[in-house]
Structures are given as C-alpha cells and as structure tokens.
Design a protein around this motif. Structure first.
Motif, PDB file in Angstrom:
ATOM      1  N   ILE A   1       0.860  -1.182   0.000  1.00 31.19           N
ATOM      2  CA  ILE A   1       0.000   0.000   0.000  1.00 31.19           C
ATOM      3  C   ILE A   1       0.901   1.239   0.000  1.00 31.19           C
ATOM      4  N   TRP A   2       0.603   2.172  -0.870  1.00 31.50           N
ATOM      5  CA  TRP A   2       1.421   3.362  -1.131  1.00 31.50           C
ATOM      6  C   TRP A   2       2.760   3.010  -1.781  1.00 31.50           C
ATOM      7  N   ALA A   3       2.858   1.810  -2.343  1.00 34.90           N
ATOM      8  CA  ALA A   3       4.050   1.479  -3.120  1.00 34.90           C
ATOM      9  C   ALA A   3       4.117   2.370  -4.353  1.00 34.90           C
ATOM     10  N   ALA A   4       5.340   2.614  -4.818  1.00 36.16           N
ATOM     11  CA  ALA A   4       5.557   3.429  -6.015  1.00 36.16           C
ATOM     12  C   ALA A   4       6.651   2.786  -6.851  1.00 36.16           C
ATOM     13  N   LEU A   5       6.580   2.980  -8.151  1.00 36.39           N
ATOM     14  CA  LEU A   5       7.558   2.412  -9.066  1.00 36.39           C
ATOM     15  C   LEU A   5       8.408   3.534  -9.648  1.00 36.39           C
ATOM     16  N   ASP A   6       9.698   3.451  -9.414  1.00 34.96           N
ATOM     17  CA  ASP A   6      10.597   4.519  -9.852  1.00 34.96           C
ATOM     18  C   ASP A   6      12.019   3.979  -9.876  1.00 34.96           C
ATOM     19  N   THR A   7      12.762   4.247 -10.939  1.00 37.16           N
ATOM     20  CA  THR A   7      14.153   3.803 -11.009  1.00 37.16           C
ATOM     21  C   THR A   7      15.082   4.757 -10.270  1.00 37.16           C
ATOM     22  N   GLU A   8      14.639   5.964  -9.980  1.00 36.63           N
ATOM     23  CA  GLU A   8      15.459   6.901  -9.222  1.00 36.63           C
ATOM     24  C   GLU A   8      15.420   6.521  -7.745  1.00 36.63           C
ATOM     25  N   ARG A   9      16.576   6.479  -7.111  1.00 35.96           N
ATOM     26  CA  ARG A   9      16.659   6.062  -5.708  1.00 35.96           C
ATOM     27  C   ARG A   9      16.449   7.280  -4.810  1.00 35.96           C
ATOM     28  N   VAL A  10      15.209   7.550  -4.474  1.00 31.91           N
ATOM     29  CA  VAL A  10      14.863   8.643  -3.566  1.00 31.91           C
ATOM     30  C   VAL A  10      14.277   8.003  -2.314  1.00 31.91           C
ATOM     31  N   LEU A  11      14.931   8.181  -1.177  1.00 27.02           N
ATOM     32  CA  LEU A  11      14.502   7.491   0.025  1.00 27.02           C
ATOM     33  C   LEU A  11      13.216   8.068   0.602  1.00 27.02           C
ATOM     34  N   VAL A  12      13.081   9.398   0.607  1.00 28.31           N
ATOM     35  CA  VAL A  12      11.933  10.073   1.197  1.00 28.31           C
ATOM     36  C   VAL A  12      11.297  10.979   0.144  1.00 28.31           C
ATOM     37  N   VAL A  13       9.969  10.952   0.038  1.00 26.22           N
ATOM     38  CA  VAL A  13       9.252  11.735  -0.971  1.00 26.22           C
ATOM     39  C   VAL A  13       9.565  13.226  -0.803  1.00 26.22           C
ATOM     40  N   ARG A  14       9.900  13.874  -1.928  1.00 23.64           N
ATOM     41  CA  ARG A  14      10.180  15.313  -1.925  1.00 23.64           C
ATOM     42  C   ARG A  14       9.035  16.101  -2.543  1.00 23.64           C
ATOM     43  N   ASP A  15       8.368  15.510  -3.528  1.00 24.91           N
ATOM     44  CA  ASP A  15       7.310  16.196  -4.276  1.00 24.91           C
ATOM     45  C   ASP A  15       6.130  15.232  -4.356  1.00 24.91           C
ATOM     46  N   PHE A  16       5.099  15.453  -3.544  1.00 24.35           N
ATOM     47  CA  PHE A  16       4.018  14.478  -3.469  1.00 24.35           C
ATOM     48  C   PHE A  16       3.208  14.430  -4.755  1.00 24.35           C
ATOM     49  N   ASP A  17       3.006  15.558  -5.423  1.00 22.91           N
ATOM     50  CA  ASP A  17       2.247  15.542  -6.678  1.00 22.91           C
ATOM     51  C   ASP A  17       2.909  14.632  -7.697  1.00 22.91           C
ATOM     52  N   TYR A  18       4.233  14.714  -7.807  1.00 22.94           N
ATOM     53  CA  TYR A  18       4.950  13.824  -8.720  1.00 22.94           C
ATOM     54  C   TYR A  18       4.880  12.384  -8.208  1.00 22.94           C
ATOM     55  N   HIS A  19       4.970  12.215  -6.899  1.00 18.82           N
ATOM     56  CA  HIS A  19       4.950  10.861  -6.327  1.00 18.82           C
ATOM     57  C   HIS A  19       3.631  10.155  -6.610  1.00 18.82           C
ATOM     58  N   VAL A  20       2.541  10.910  -6.687  1.00 17.69           N
ATOM     59  CA  VAL A  20       1.242  10.305  -7.022  1.00 17.69           C
ATOM     60  C   VAL A  20       1.321   9.572  -8.360  1.00 17.69           C
ATOM     61  N   THR A  21       2.015  10.150  -9.331  1.00 21.85           N
ATOM     62  CA  THR A  21       2.121   9.490 -10.637  1.00 21.85           C
ATOM     63  C   THR A  21       2.870   8.168 -10.523  1.00 21.85           C
ATOM     64  N   LEU A  22       3.818   8.092  -9.595  1.00 15.51           N
ATOM     65  CA  LEU A  22       4.579   6.858  -9.391  1.00 15.51           C
ATOM     66  C   LEU A  22       3.752   5.827  -8.631  1.00 15.51           C
ATOM     67  N   MET A  23       2.929   6.277  -7.701  1.00 13.51           N
ATOM     68  CA  MET A  23       2.024   5.352  -6.998  1.00 13.51           C
ATOM     69  C   MET A  23       0.958   4.830  -7.947  1.00 13.51           C
ATOM     70  N   ASP A  24       0.486   5.673  -8.840  1.00 17.73           N
ATOM     71  CA  ASP A  24      -0.525   5.232  -9.810  1.00 17.73           C
ATOM     72  C   ASP A  24      -0.022   4.071 -10.652  1.00 17.73           C
ATOM     73  N   LEU A  25       1.263   4.086 -11.008  1.00 18.27           N
ATOM     74  CA  LEU A  25       1.828   3.014 -11.820  1.00 18.27           C
ATOM     75  C   LEU A  25       1.644   1.656 -11.161  1.00 18.27           C
ATOM     76  N   PHE A  26       1.624   1.638  -9.846  1.00 18.73           N
ATOM     77  CA  PHE A  26       1.416   0.391  -9.112  1.00 18.73           C
ATOM     78  C   PHE A  26      -0.052   0.174  -8.763  1.00 18.73           C
ATOM     79  N   HIS A  27      -0.677   1.172  -8.163  1.00 21.23           N
ATOM     80  CA  HIS A  27      -1.994   0.963  -7.561  1.00 21.23           C
ATOM     81  C   HIS A  27      -3.102   0.713  -8.579  1.00 21.23           C
ATOM     82  N   ILE A  28      -3.072   1.393  -9.703  1.00 19.41           N
ATOM     83  CA  ILE A  28      -4.167   1.268 -10.662  1.00 19.41           C
ATOM     84  C   ILE A  28      -4.296  -0.173 -11.159  1.00 19.41           C
ATOM     85  N   ASP A  29      -3.170  -0.847 -11.331  1.00 20.37           N
ATOM     86  CA  ASP A  29      -3.195  -2.215 -11.847  1.00 20.37           C
ATOM     87  C   ASP A  29      -3.231  -3.280 -10.763  1.00 20.37           C
ATOM     88  N   TYR A  30      -2.672  -3.009  -9.591  1.00 20.91           N
ATOM     89  CA  TYR A  30      -2.484  -4.061  -8.592  1.00 20.91           C
ATOM     90  C   TYR A  30      -3.529  -4.059  -7.487  1.00 20.91           C
TER      91      TYR A  30
END
Length: 259
Positions: free
Chosen positions: A174-203
């Motif tokens: 839950i709240w998993a995100a798919l991203d090849t960039e190694r960012v430990l802590v979210v810096r920009d939540f609006d952008y992070h939503v797009t990365l969470m969508d890559l996982f959540h919409i399908d899974y």
C-alpha cells in the motif's frame, strides 16, 4: 529521550549502509533495503527494541546476503526474534528460506492466508504468529507493534504494521511506487502520485478496498508511511496519502466501470 524521526526529504542514501530512520528510548528503526536498480526495488526495515529486533518484509532471496550483512552491522542476527510478512510474494517473503535456515526458532508474523502459501517456498515446522488472532506483538520491553488488516490490497490476507513507539506505519504494497530513481523520502508528493498510480491502478482491487483500509487508520497518529516499494512518505504528506486511497479508482473500478 523522546523518539526522533529522521524521515525528512533530503535524507540521503548510502550504498550498502543501513539508514537510521528514527530513534529514542532504546528503540530504533532502520532502512536496510536492497541495492536493486529496477523500478521494483524493495525496502526492508529493521525495528530494534533493546536487545531484540524484528525485520519487516525481508525481501528476495537474491539479496539475502547483503540484507543479512546489514542486520549484522546493527544487532546480532541471533537477536532477531520475528519476521513480518505483509503477504507472500517473493519480493516480500522469499528470503524466509534463508532466515529460517539461519535460525529455525524465528517467529514468522503473517496472516493465516499468507501462511498457507509459505510452504511452497520449501519451509515448514516454523513458529507461526497469526496476526488475525493476535493483532499486537509485544517486545520484552512492553513496546508494541500493531497489525492492521488490509484485505485485497493487493492480497486477501494483506496487512500493515504500526509501530507505536515511532508512530511509523509499515504499509507493505500500500502506497508502493515504481521509480528507477533512488529517492529514500518523498520530496514532491504531486509527482509521487504518478509513481504510486503506476502500481496501484493495476495491482489494487478497488476503491472500496482502498478506502476501507484508509478508514481503519482514523485513530492512528502516523508520523511516516514506510512502503515496501518506492519512497517513504514523511509526516507532511501523510494526510494527502490517506486521501489518495480514499479517492483511488483502481482494479475492478476500471475493469467493470458500469457495475
């Protein structure tokens, strides 16, 4: 001393180094995850309480040697008393083969639905701790981990783990995100939503599953969300992260929109 949370944007990552996420009162939480460069890189967390520890979602067998080595930098691996498995997928759970080979007395902390599938990894005769029957894990100090069931996110027996001392929520997928960039802590939540969508919409199963779990968290004070894939969500974005689940359209909502 009071627990101090270091899950802030800008917290750096050092290859092959455990990362302290918070500490206080003889209690600490570390990131000890993999060096995998894929978008599906996985996070592993170590909760240390006094002289004992629990591993949250130990990860793939392919990375067991480095995870084991990181644990050894922080505590004697024999003092790991439990391993949390939020569900049974190999990126979460496969290395239990190696952990149980090292210490057959380890307690495997999971739901019953996960437990029935674990023997397919070739493990048996282990000490199973059923989170449905016993939704609280107590360290020798009396400090607690609480388990919050999250059915169909994305497995029927999925759950999250809440550490009362740190107020961290280990959320599994839950709240998993798919991203090849190694960012430990979210810096920009609006952008992070797009990365969470890559996982959540399908899974994830449906809005009902996502929103239902979000409502189960209403009485929890959460200082950080620590998922099994992607970046940690710090305190300033926790409310938005919960709203994300409340509004999420995914899985069956999209496959059968007219039902």
């Amino acid at each position: 001393m009071a627990f101090r949370c270091f899950c802030q944007p800008g917290l750096g990552m050092k290859n092959r180094e455990p990362i302290l996420l918070g500490e206080g009162d003889d209690h600490a939480v570390y990131w000890i995850g993999s060096d995998d460069e894929s978008a599906f890189r996985f996070n592993v967390y170590l909760v240390i309480d006094g002289e004992e520890a629990v591993i949250v979602d130990p990860g793939s067998r392919a990375f067991f040697p480095e995870i084991f080595e990181r644990v050894g930098r922080l505590i004697d691996p024999w003092n790991v008393t439990g391993v949390v498995l939020c569900h049974q997928d190999p990126d979460v759970a496969a290395s239990i083969v190696d952990w149980l080979r090292f210490n057959p007395a380890l307690r495997i902390i999971a739901s019953e639905r996960t437990n029935v599938l674990l023997p397919h990894y070739g493990v048996k005769d282990y000490d199973f701790y059923n989170i449905v029957e016993r939704p609280v894990w107590r360290f020798a100090s009396g400090r607690k981990l609480r388990f919050v069931e999250a059915p169909f996110l994305h497995f029927a027996g999925a759950f999250a783990t809440y550490d009362e001392s740190s107020r961290f929520l280990f959320s599994g997928d839950i709240w998993a995100a798919l991203d090849t960039e190694r960012v430990l802590v979210v810096r920009d939540f609006d952008y992070h939503v797009t990365l969470m969508d890559l996982f959540h919409i399908d899974y994830m199963a449906s809005n009902k599953a996502a929103a239902g779990f979000a409502k189960r968290l209403e009485d929890y004070v959460i200082d950080a969300i620590l998922p099994q894939h992607g970046s940690i969500i710090p305190s300033e974005y926790v409310e938005r992260a919960i709203d994300y689940l409340m509004d999420l359209q995914c899985g069956l909502d999209l496959i059968y929109p007219d039902l």
